[in-house]
Design an enzyme around this catalytic site. Structure first.
Site, PDB file in Angstrom:
ATOM      1  N   LYS A 175      12.590   2.060  56.901  1.00  0.00           N
ATOM      2  CA  LYS A 175      11.629   1.341  57.736  1.00  0.00           C
ATOM      3  C   LYS A 175      10.506   2.266  58.203  1.00  0.00           C
ATOM      4  CE  LYS A 175      13.813  -2.456  57.366  1.00  0.00           C
ATOM      5  NZ  LYS A 175      13.309  -3.344  56.344  1.00  0.00           N
ATOM      6  N   ASP A 176       9.352   1.659  58.481  1.00  0.00           N
ATOM      7  CA  ASP A 176       8.200   2.430  58.924  1.00  0.00           C
ATOM      8  C   ASP A 176       8.435   3.056  60.288  1.00  0.00           C
ATOM      9  OD1 ASP A 176       6.829   1.772  56.653  1.00  0.00           O
ATOM     10  OD2 ASP A 176       5.731   0.107  57.555  1.00  0.00           O
ATOM     11  N   LYS A 177       7.758   4.185  60.508  1.00  0.00           N
ATOM     12  CA  LYS A 177       7.860   4.869  61.798  1.00  0.00           C
ATOM     13  C   LYS A 177       7.013   4.153  62.852  1.00  0.00           C
ATOM     14  CE  LYS A 177       7.140   9.427  63.903  1.00  0.00           C
ATOM     15  NZ  LYS A 177       6.773  10.840  63.643  1.00  0.00           N
ATOM     16  N   GLN A 210       2.735   5.628  53.426  1.00  0.00           N
ATOM     17  CA  GLN A 210       3.878   6.121  54.201  1.00  0.00           C
ATOM     18  C   GLN A 210       5.006   6.645  53.317  1.00  0.00           C
ATOM     19  OE1 GLN A 210       2.736   2.964  53.850  1.00  0.00           O
ATOM     20  NE2 GLN A 210       4.029   1.516  54.928  1.00  0.00           N
TER      21      GLN A 210
END
Length: 386
Positions: free
Chosen positions: A25-27, A119
């Protein structure tokens, strides 16, 4: 995400590799995902709920399950995004509302190039994750460690610690400088202090990361090459499906499907326009993929030679990593797209006027198949970097 897992592991008395999940998952987002942790009862997890909340996390839907999760099991992701400070391009006489609708409908109809998003490669300007992955594939373990610990041009405690390490190779001293919240760096440094900065010591240090983290760097390199391959394929042949292209025969296949579902386009099929561009796939590097039999296949071989991987088998017993590879569609479409434009002053929307556009915002939601990037989809809609 990895810091969250490390925190939970400490509180639960397990190790990070006891956690499994279907995707990263994205930060910079509020994210939700299912996770499985071994050797922990639901009651034990519920008992640390308050401590978890102090870290701005929530754990819910806690229950016993029969099996672990694994990367690639994900069917897709749902996104809810707000884009603020919207404005049209300079000298664009079309209203903001019309331009937004046009952009969204265009991507819904034509799709977007299915690039891996930024990302995937980390936010570092000096060293990105794909460079570390290449060093690992070339069995350059010391170089990979030094790349991982290369500082950016900033004077914060993390980069000061990294700079000290590159100057001295003093793992113990660097550990005393590295902030507590940098879980991965500290784990690596503790191993280096124990095993030393030899090739073998660096191999052992990589084992301070869970398998999913070690393979992440290899995948980052493969992803970068795939992005370059997609650009080359579209530049070489455009939207026409040509002889030697690879086609996925299963419309519902995700990213991880066997070579038996891949078909090599024939000259007759090219002439008859049998297939469409959205069916074309390109291989993600690995030991179990076939390559296109046209200029794109030659391009892949040239890149592997350039990067010193012409004899690489994508099996790394020293790090217990096997990389079979997979296939990825060149084009993808968002699903279930909805949007709402909120203007700063609903009473003022003058045709061609940009005076109030700067404070308008757009609320969007859409679904994407697994391993597709919302940042890439949005970039195509907005015709610019985001």
């Amino acid at each position: 995400m990895f810091e969250a897992i490390s925190f939970l592991a400490v509180k639960l008395g397990v190790i990070p590799s006891d956690f499994s999940y279907a995707g990263l998952k994205d930060k910079k987002a509020i994210t939700y995902q299912s996770m499985v942790v071994r050797k922990v009862t639901p009651g034990r997890l519920k008992s640390i709920e308050q401590e978890i909340k102090k870290k701005r996390m929530n754990v819910f839907n806690i229950r016993s399950v029969g099996d672990s999760l694994r990367l690639g099991q994900l069917k897709g992701n749902h996104f809810e995004i707000i884009i603020r400070n919207l404005k049209n391009q300079v000298n664009d006489s079309t209203s903001l509302r019309e331009r937004i609708l046009e952009a969204i409908e265009n991507v819904k109809k034509k799709g977007f190039v299915n690039y891996y998003g930024p990302q995937r490669f980390g936010k570092g300007k000096k060293i990105q994750t794909d460079q570390i992955g290449l060093a690992l594939l070339r069995n350059e373990m010391v170089k990979a460690i030094k790349l991982f610990l290369t500082p950016e041009d900033m004077d914060d405690p993390v980069n000061k610690a990294k700079k000290y390490f590159l100057q001295t190779e003093d793992a113990k001293g660097t550990l005393s400088l590295m902030p507590e919240f940098r879980v991965r760096e500290r784990a690596l440094l503790e191993s280096l202090h124990r095993f030393g900065m030899t090739e073998e010591g660096c191999v052992q240090a990589w084992f301070s990361f869970p398998h999913s983290m070690r393979i992440f760097y290899i995948h980052a390199y493969s992803s970068k090459i795939w992005n370059e391959a997609a650009s080359y394929r579209l530049e070489a042949y455009g939207a026409k499906v040509v002889k030697g292209d690879l086609i996925c025969l299963d419309e519902d296949a995700g990213e991880h499907f066997p070579s038996s579902k891949v078909h090599l386009v024939t000259e007759e099929e090219e002439s008859a326009n049998t297939y469409a561009i959205h069916q074309v796939v390109l291989p993600v590097l690995g030991y179990n993929v076939q390559y296109p039999e046209n200029k794109v296949g030659q391009w892949y071989r040239g890149v592997l030679s350039r990067d010193g991987l012409q004899s690489c088998r994508f099996r790394m017993p020293a790090l217990k990593l096997n990389v079979p590879g997979c296939y990825r569609h060149i084009l993808k479409h968002p699903h279930n797209v909805s949007h709402q434009l909120v203007l700063a002053d609903p009473e003022v929307e003058v045709e061609g006027s940009h005076t109030d556009d700067a404070t308008s915002c757009l609320s969007m939601s859409f679904d994407l198949d697994a391993s597709c990037y919302a940042t890439v989809c949005l970039r195509e809609m907005m015709k610019g970097d985001i």
